[in-house]
Write a protein that holds these residues in place. Structure first.
Motif, PDB file in Angstrom:
ATOM      1  N   LYS A   1       1.635 -35.413  -4.053  1.00 29.77           N
ATOM      2  CA  LYS A   1       1.914 -34.600  -5.116  1.00 29.77           C
ATOM      3  C   LYS A   1       1.244 -34.158  -5.981  1.00 29.77           C
ATOM      4  O   LYS A   1       1.540 -32.738  -5.937  1.00 29.77           O
TER       5      LYS A   1
ATOM      6  N   ILE B   1       2.531 -30.658  -3.827  1.00 24.97           N
ATOM      7  CA  ILE B   1       3.475 -30.333  -4.464  1.00 24.97           C
ATOM      8  C   ILE B   1       3.647 -30.111  -5.277  1.00 24.97           C
ATOM      9  O   ILE B   1       3.753 -28.339  -5.439  1.00 24.97           O
ATOM     10  N   ARG B   2       2.066 -29.957  -6.790  1.00 27.83           N
ATOM     11  CA  ARG B   2       1.894 -29.793  -7.858  1.00 27.83           C
ATOM     12  C   ARG B   2       1.621 -27.858  -7.005  1.00 27.83           C
ATOM     13  O   ARG B   2       1.743 -27.082  -7.614  1.00 27.83           O
TER      14      ARG B   2
ATOM     15  N   GLU C   1       4.133 -25.704  -5.770  1.00 32.49           N
ATOM     16  CA  GLU C   1       5.053 -25.089  -7.048  1.00 32.49           C
ATOM     17  C   GLU C   1       3.883 -24.306  -7.581  1.00 32.49           C
ATOM     18  O   GLU C   1       5.410 -22.922  -8.014  1.00 32.49           O
TER      19      GLU C   1
ATOM     20  N   VAL D   1       7.259 -27.192   0.810  1.00 28.95           N
ATOM     21  CA  VAL D   1       7.154 -27.893  -0.480  1.00 28.95           C
ATOM     22  C   VAL D   1       8.851 -29.527  -1.177  1.00 28.95           C
ATOM     23  O   VAL D   1       8.322 -30.338  -1.104  1.00 28.95           O
ATOM     24  N   GLU D   2       9.501 -28.611   0.098  1.00 30.02           N
ATOM     25  CA  GLU D   2      10.924 -29.796   0.710  1.00 30.02           C
ATOM     26  C   GLU D   2      10.239 -30.961   1.280  1.00 30.02           C
ATOM     27  O   GLU D   2      10.433 -31.327   1.633  1.00 30.02           O
TER      28      GLU D   2
ATOM     29  N   LYS E   1       8.339 -33.014  -0.715  1.00 29.85           N
ATOM     30  CA  LYS E   1       9.196 -33.833  -1.333  1.00 29.85           C
ATOM     31  C   LYS E   1      10.074 -34.860  -0.275  1.00 29.85           C
ATOM     32  O   LYS E   1      10.051 -35.946  -0.213  1.00 29.85           O
ATOM     33  N   ARG E   2       9.853 -34.213   0.657  1.00 26.13           N
ATOM     34  CA  ARG E   2      10.972 -35.333   1.471  1.00 26.13           C
ATOM     35  C   ARG E   2       9.225 -36.803   2.019  1.00 26.13           C
ATOM     36  O   ARG E   2       9.759 -37.961   2.176  1.00 26.13           O
TER      37      ARG E   2
ATOM     38  N   LEU F   1       6.908 -37.505  -0.320  1.00 27.82           N
ATOM     39  CA  LEU F   1       6.604 -38.416  -0.696  1.00 27.82           C
ATOM     40  C   LEU F   1       7.788 -38.929  -0.896  1.00 27.82           C
ATOM     41  O   LEU F   1       7.029 -40.175  -0.887  1.00 27.82           O
ATOM     42  N   MET F   2       8.482 -38.921  -1.197  1.00 26.24           N
ATOM     43  CA  MET F   2       9.476 -40.496  -1.068  1.00 26.24           C
ATOM     44  C   MET F   2       9.777 -40.982   0.310  1.00 26.24           C
ATOM     45  O   MET F   2       9.564 -42.111   0.549  1.00 26.24           O
TER      46      MET F   2
END
Length: 443
Positions: free
Chosen positions: A335, A338-339, A342, A383-384, A387-388, A390-391
């Motif tokens: 996270k 990602i931040r 971003e 980022v993508e 995020k993947r 992270l999921m």
């Protein structure tokens, strides 16, 4: 027994008929020659020969009567002597037969008394064995209650530990064994009670026979003491007869022999039953001891398996908890990454947005423009990807949490099983009697 000689009737000698001294033929008398004047002196008188004959006849009769009386006295004396000797012999012979009879009665009386005492002692021993059976039966109540309680307690195990394992099989075998032993003990108690009743019935028969023998012995002993000088003897003419219901010496002896024989049979059956009771109690005690050891061994083995399974689950739980912590830290890092990306993406996009307002020819596809576009594209890909990831990490964390819950539940199930088997069941089995045979002797 020889009958005494019968007294001979006295022999009365035949007496010759006395002379007919009184038969005077009046017609042969000489007629008186003196005439009618002498008639009164001649009519009642006898002649001299008649007087002599009469005297001779009286003497002969006296002599004959004396001789006859003397013969009668001699015969009476002989008869008295013979009767006295015969009566003495008869009394001595009767006394001897009474003495022999007393010996026979005494023999059977002592045999019956011995049999009564032995049968009474055997009945007491059998009653003690019956009491042992009853105590052994009472002692099986606790093992049966323990086995049933163990089975009921183990029904409270939670799935997946609610299985038909070796412990349950041994407990079922133990419960069936105790039920069979209890049934056998109950049947043997009934058999012992029946044998005790038979012993007492036969003992009563022997006692009745013994009592009759004692009374008979006293009667015959009293009869043996009678003599001609006894003051308590008297005439009983009606006693000289045989009773219709009287027994014979053979049937009399056979009656006591049969009583003793039946008593011996009952005593032998009682001894065999006592031996059987000892074997039953010993074998039942051994079977229970072996089955108790088998159940305890099954409990110990199963508890060790539960401890090992619980230990492995706890080790896995510790690893899962560590993995959960690492996964949570990884998610936090993702996270944050990602931040951070971003933020970089916003900077690049803002630069591109601001440069889109360059006027006229200044809106040029220069190197910074290409670089900013490439930077945005690269940051978007990262980022993508983050995020993947992270999921994926969040799903892994969810899986780890579910695994943790399963492990904790399994550990709780194992702890519950261990508590039931070790604390409840094995703790309750401490009340189990050590030895059924020893318990049968306890008050």
């Amino acid at each position: 027994m020889a009958q005494p000689d019968e007294p001979h009737p006295p022999v009365v000698p035949s007496c010759p008929p006395p002379s007919k001294i009184c038969d005077v033929v009046r017609s042969e008398r000489p007629r008186s020659c003196c005439g009618m004047a002498m008639a009164g002196f001649r009519t009642a008188k006898y002649q001299l020969p008649e007087w002599h004959r009469r005297n001779a006849g009286v003497c002969y009769q006296a002599l004959t009567a004396g001789e006859q009386a003397e013969r009668g006295r001699a015969e009476a004396k002989h008869l008295v002597k013979h009767a006295a000797a015969s009566a003495q012999r008869a009394q001595e012979y009767s006394k001897a037969t009474l003495g022999q009879r007393l010996q026979d009665v005494h023999f059977w009386r002592m045999e019956l008394q011995k049999e009564v005492m032995e049968l009474d002692a055997e009945t007491s021993l059998l009653a003690a064995q019956k009491l042992r059976l009853e105590r052994a039966l009472d002692a099986t109540e606790v093992p049966y209650a323990v086995a049933v309680d163990n089975l009921e307690c183990r029904e409270r195990r939670q799935p997946p530990d609610l299985v038909v394992d070796e412990v349950e099989r041994q407990l079922m075998k133990e419960a069936d064994l105790i039920r069979d032993i209890r049934d056998l003990l109950k049947r043997t108690i009934i058999q012992a009670a029946t044998q005790i009743r038979s012993n007492r019935i036969q003992k009563e028969n022997c006692e009745l026979d013994w009592s009759d023998k004692v009374e008979t012995y006293h009667i015959d002993d009293k009869c043996l003491s009678y003599c001609t000088d006894s003051t308590n003897v008297q005439s009983h003419p009606s006693s000289v007869k045989f009773e219709e219901n009287a027994s014979t010496p053979k049937s009399w002896a056979q009656f006591s022999h049969d009583n003793i024989s039946r008593a011996e049979q009952e005593k032998l059956a009682s001894v065999q039953l006592r031996s059987l009771i000892n074997s039953i109690i010993h074998d039942a005690s051994e079977d229970l001891r072996m089955q108790r050891a088998a159940v305890n061994e099954a409990f110990d083995t199963h508890c060790r398996e539960l401890d090992d399974a619980k230990l492995r689950l706890e080790q896995h739980l510790q690893q899962i908890l560590k993995d959960i912590g690492d996964e949570e830290a990884n998610i936090a890092n993702l996270k944050k990454a990602i931040r951070d990306k971003e933020a970089y993406l916003k900077v690049a996009q803002t630069r591109l947005y601001d440069r889109s307002f360059r006027p006229n020819v200044e809106l040029c596809r220069d190197e910074p423009q290409f670089r900013l576009v490439n930077e945005v594209e690269e940051l978007t890909v990262f980022v993508e990807a983050l995020k993947r990831k992270l999921m994926e990490s969040e799903q892994n964390l969810k899986n780890l949490e579910e695994t943790r819950m399963k492990l904790e539940k399994e550990i709780a199930v194992k702890a519950n099983s261990i508590f039931i088997d070790r604390e409840k069941c094995m703790g309750n089995r401490v009340r189990y009697p050590v030895d059924l045979e020893v318990a049968s002797y306890k008050q």
